[in-house]
Design an enzyme around this catalytic site. Structure first.
Site, PDB file in Angstrom:
ATOM      1  N   ARG A  56      -1.408   5.005 -14.122  1.00 27.11           N
ATOM      2  CA  ARG A  56      -1.641   5.316 -12.697  1.00 27.11           C
ATOM      3  C   ARG A  56      -2.512   6.564 -12.553  1.00 27.11           C
ATOM      4  O   ARG A  56      -3.374   6.641 -11.690  1.00 27.11           O
ATOM      5  CB  ARG A  56      -0.294   5.504 -11.988  1.00 27.11           C
ATOM      6  CG  ARG A  56       0.502   4.225 -11.833  1.00 27.11           C
ATOM      7  CD  ARG A  56       1.870   4.488 -11.248  1.00 27.11           C
ATOM      8  NE  ARG A  56       1.799   4.952  -9.871  1.00 27.11           N
ATOM      9  CZ  ARG A  56       2.849   5.469  -9.220  1.00 27.11           C
ATOM     10  NH1 ARG A  56       4.016   5.605  -9.843  1.00 27.11           N
ATOM     11  NH2 ARG A  56       2.736   5.860  -7.966  1.00 27.11           N
ATOM     12  N   GLN A  86       4.763  10.732   0.903  1.00 30.65           N
ATOM     13  CA  GLN A  86       5.590  10.123  -0.146  1.00 30.65           C
ATOM     14  C   GLN A  86       4.712   9.843  -1.374  1.00 30.65           C
ATOM     15  O   GLN A  86       5.226   9.485  -2.432  1.00 30.65           O
ATOM     16  CB  GLN A  86       6.189   8.811   0.344  1.00 30.65           C
ATOM     17  CG  GLN A  86       7.106   8.961   1.546  1.00 30.65           C
ATOM     18  CD  GLN A  86       7.512   7.614   2.108  1.00 30.65           C
ATOM     19  OE1 GLN A  86       8.465   6.988   1.645  1.00 30.65           O
ATOM     20  NE2 GLN A  86       6.770   7.163   3.104  1.00 30.65           N
ATOM     21  N   ASP A  89      -0.265  10.818  -5.327  1.00 32.68           N
ATOM     22  CA  ASP A  89      -1.689  11.057  -5.616  1.00 32.68           C
ATOM     23  C   ASP A  89      -2.129  12.355  -4.940  1.00 32.68           C
ATOM     24  O   ASP A  89      -1.404  12.924  -4.113  1.00 32.68           O
ATOM     25  CB  ASP A  89      -2.541   9.846  -5.145  1.00 32.68           C
ATOM     26  CG  ASP A  89      -2.536   9.639  -3.631  1.00 32.68           C
ATOM     27  OD1 ASP A  89      -2.282   8.506  -3.189  1.00 32.68           O
ATOM     28  OD2 ASP A  89      -2.803  10.611  -2.886  1.00 32.68           O
ATOM     29  N   HIS A 104       7.837  13.115  -3.150  1.00 36.96           N
ATOM     30  CA  HIS A 104       8.209  12.380  -4.368  1.00 36.96           C
ATOM     31  C   HIS A 104       7.490  12.873  -5.606  1.00 36.96           C
ATOM     32  O   HIS A 104       7.449  12.158  -6.612  1.00 36.96           O
ATOM     33  CB  HIS A 104       7.940  10.878  -4.150  1.00 36.96           C
ATOM     34  CG  HIS A 104       8.826  10.293  -3.089  1.00 36.96           C
ATOM     35  ND1 HIS A 104       8.551   9.100  -2.468  1.00 36.96           N
ATOM     36  CD2 HIS A 104       9.963  10.748  -2.510  1.00 36.96           C
ATOM     37  CE1 HIS A 104       9.491   8.838  -1.567  1.00 36.96           C
ATOM     38  NE2 HIS A 104      10.353   9.838  -1.576  1.00 36.96           N
ATOM     39  N   THR A 171       3.404   3.354   5.474  1.00 44.24           N
ATOM     40  CA  THR A 171       4.676   3.303   4.760  1.00 44.24           C
ATOM     41  C   THR A 171       5.548   2.203   5.344  1.00 44.24           C
ATOM     42  O   THR A 171       5.616   2.029   6.555  1.00 44.24           O
ATOM     43  CB  THR A 171       5.429   4.649   4.789  1.00 44.24           C
ATOM     44  OG1 THR A 171       6.720   4.491   4.174  1.00 44.24           O
ATOM     45  CG2 THR A 171       5.608   5.188   6.200  1.00 44.24           C
TER      46      THR A 171
HETATM   47  N1  APR Z   1      -3.739   1.107   5.633  1.00 42.84           N
HETATM   48  C1  APR Z   1      -2.520   1.453   6.130  1.00 42.84           C
HETATM   49  N2  APR Z   1      -1.359   0.904   5.702  1.00 42.84           N
HETATM   50  C2  APR Z   1      -1.452  -0.041   4.751  1.00 42.84           C
HETATM   51  C3  APR Z   1      -2.682  -0.453   4.193  1.00 42.84           C
HETATM   52  C4  APR Z   1      -3.865   0.165   4.673  1.00 42.84           C
HETATM   53  N3  APR Z   1      -5.075  -0.180   4.211  1.00 42.84           N
HETATM   54  N4  APR Z   1      -2.421  -1.425   3.264  1.00 42.84           N
HETATM   55  C5  APR Z   1      -1.075  -1.578   3.241  1.00 42.84           C
HETATM   56  N5  APR Z   1      -0.496  -0.771   4.139  1.00 42.84           N
HETATM   57  C6  APR Z   1       0.930  -0.609   4.432  1.00 42.84           C
HETATM   58  C7  APR Z   1       1.788  -1.829   4.143  1.00 42.84           C
HETATM   59  O1  APR Z   1       1.756  -2.742   5.218  1.00 42.84           O
HETATM   60  C8  APR Z   1       3.168  -1.173   3.981  1.00 42.84           C
HETATM   61  O2  APR Z   1       3.819  -1.052   5.239  1.00 42.84           O
HETATM   62  O3  APR Z   1       1.436   0.414   3.607  1.00 42.84           O
HETATM   63  C9  APR Z   1       2.846   0.221   3.442  1.00 42.84           C
HETATM   64  C10 APR Z   1       3.179   0.381   1.976  1.00 42.84           C
HETATM   65  O4  APR Z   1       4.582   0.269   1.825  1.00 42.84           O
HETATM   66  P1  APR Z   1       5.213   0.495   0.366  1.00 42.84           P
HETATM   67  O5  APR Z   1       4.415  -0.273  -0.631  1.00 42.84           O
HETATM   68  O6  APR Z   1       6.675   0.241   0.503  1.00 42.84           O
HETATM   69  O7  APR Z   1       4.940   2.027   0.062  1.00 42.84           O
HETATM   70  P2  APR Z   1       5.758   3.282   0.591  1.00 42.84           P
HETATM   71  O8  APR Z   1       6.350   3.016   1.933  1.00 42.84           O
HETATM   72  O9  APR Z   1       4.850   4.454   0.460  1.00 42.84           O
HETATM   73  O10 APR Z   1       6.946   3.412  -0.493  1.00 42.84           O
HETATM   74  C11 APR Z   1       7.793   4.551  -0.361  1.00 42.84           C
HETATM   75  O11 APR Z   1       8.858   3.921  -2.421  1.00 42.84           O
HETATM   76  O12 APR Z   1       8.618   3.125  -4.540  1.00 42.84           O
HETATM   77  C12 APR Z   1       8.841   4.268  -3.799  1.00 42.84           C
HETATM   78  O13 APR Z   1       8.360   6.467  -4.429  1.00 42.84           O
HETATM   79  C13 APR Z   1       7.752   5.276  -4.029  1.00 42.84           C
HETATM   80  O14 APR Z   1       6.804   6.799  -2.431  1.00 42.84           O
HETATM   81  C14 APR Z   1       7.134   5.434  -2.658  1.00 42.84           C
HETATM   82  C15 APR Z   1       8.242   4.975  -1.720  1.00 42.84           C
END
Ligand code: APR
Length: 229
Positions: A56, A86, A89, A104, A171
């Protein structure tokens, strides 16, 4: 200046080519989270954990901030912007945001397994077994693993309590305590959520901007009161 608090997740870095976690093709489809991002994983298979974060980190070095990150820097002209992310990067930093709190951890940092206050920048992309802190103990990724405390959560909650405007970007609000930060914001402030997909939240006062981060932040800038007049 009004305080604009922004909670970001993996989605704000998606347009920079960084995988999210829970979407189709996301990181947690490729890896079992408990095998690469937990204290047990580190105990049982530190090589796999190191490889997961090294891969990563390598991708991150080639990634660049996107319009979403840059739009948040633009907002610093009009608001006292505080980012709570969260994400591990450093794209908010590289875009030029000033006030960033990582909930995180940080992918480009390592910390001592002996003393968690000993934190070091990782130059390059790989951290190896045998890399040690100044006291001779193994270094680990400076990441909050599943099952570990989130040391910055109290500070993040206090920041949300002081918000005049709250913005949530990219998120799924699946992971606590981060997702619970919305409940700390004052009840009467405007809340905006930028995401191209539906995000389930009990907060029914949210203004949804159903866009990717790059477009969504631009739309937000035109919506926000201090800028409009
Ligand atoms: N712009 C904005 N949002 C987007 C885009 C984009 N181009 N592409 C995807 N998304 C949205 C998705 O629809 C989703 O709601 O980003 C969100 C990503 O959700 P997750 O993959 O669950 O990521 P996140 O919410 O940051 O996870 C939280 O979980 O695994 C742990 O520690 C890790 O910090 C992470 C935490």
């Amino acid at each position: 200046m009004k305080k604009l608090v922004v909670l970001t997740g993996a989605g704000i870095s998606a347009e920079s080519g960084i995988k999210t976690f829970r979407e189709m093709g996301g990181l947690w489809e490729e890896y079992d989270v408990m095998e690469v991002a937990s204290p047990e994983a580190w105990e049982n298979n530190p090589e796999l954990v190191m490889r997961f974060y090294n891969e990563r980190r390598k991708k991150l070095l080639d990634a660049k901030p996107n319009e979403g990150h840059r739009g948040l820097v633009e907002l610093e002209k009009y608001f006292d912007v505080q980012i709570i992310t969260q994400n591990v990067d450093d794209l908010h930093e590289r875009a030029g945001s000033k006030n960033i709190l990582h909930l995180h951890g940080e992918l480009r940092k390592a910390r001592s397994t002996f003393d968690s206050n000993l934190i070091y920048d990782i130059n390059g992309w790989d951290l190896k077994l045998g890399d040690t802190c100044e006291k001779g103990h193994q270094l680990r990724p400076h990441i909050v693993w599943f099952g570990e405390e989130v040391p910055a959560i109290a500070e993040a909650a206090a920041i949300c309590e002081s918000a005049d405007i709250l913005v949530v970007i990219g998120t799924s609000l699946n992971v606590y305590p981060a997702a619970g930060l919305l409940d700390y914001a004052p009840k009467n402030i405007p809340v905006y959520l930028i995401d191209p997909n539906d995000v389930n939240t009990s907060n029914n006062t949210i203004t949804f901007i159903k866009e990717k981060a790059g477009t969504g932040v631009k739309k937000l800038i035109n919506l926000l009161p201090n800028i409009r007049n």
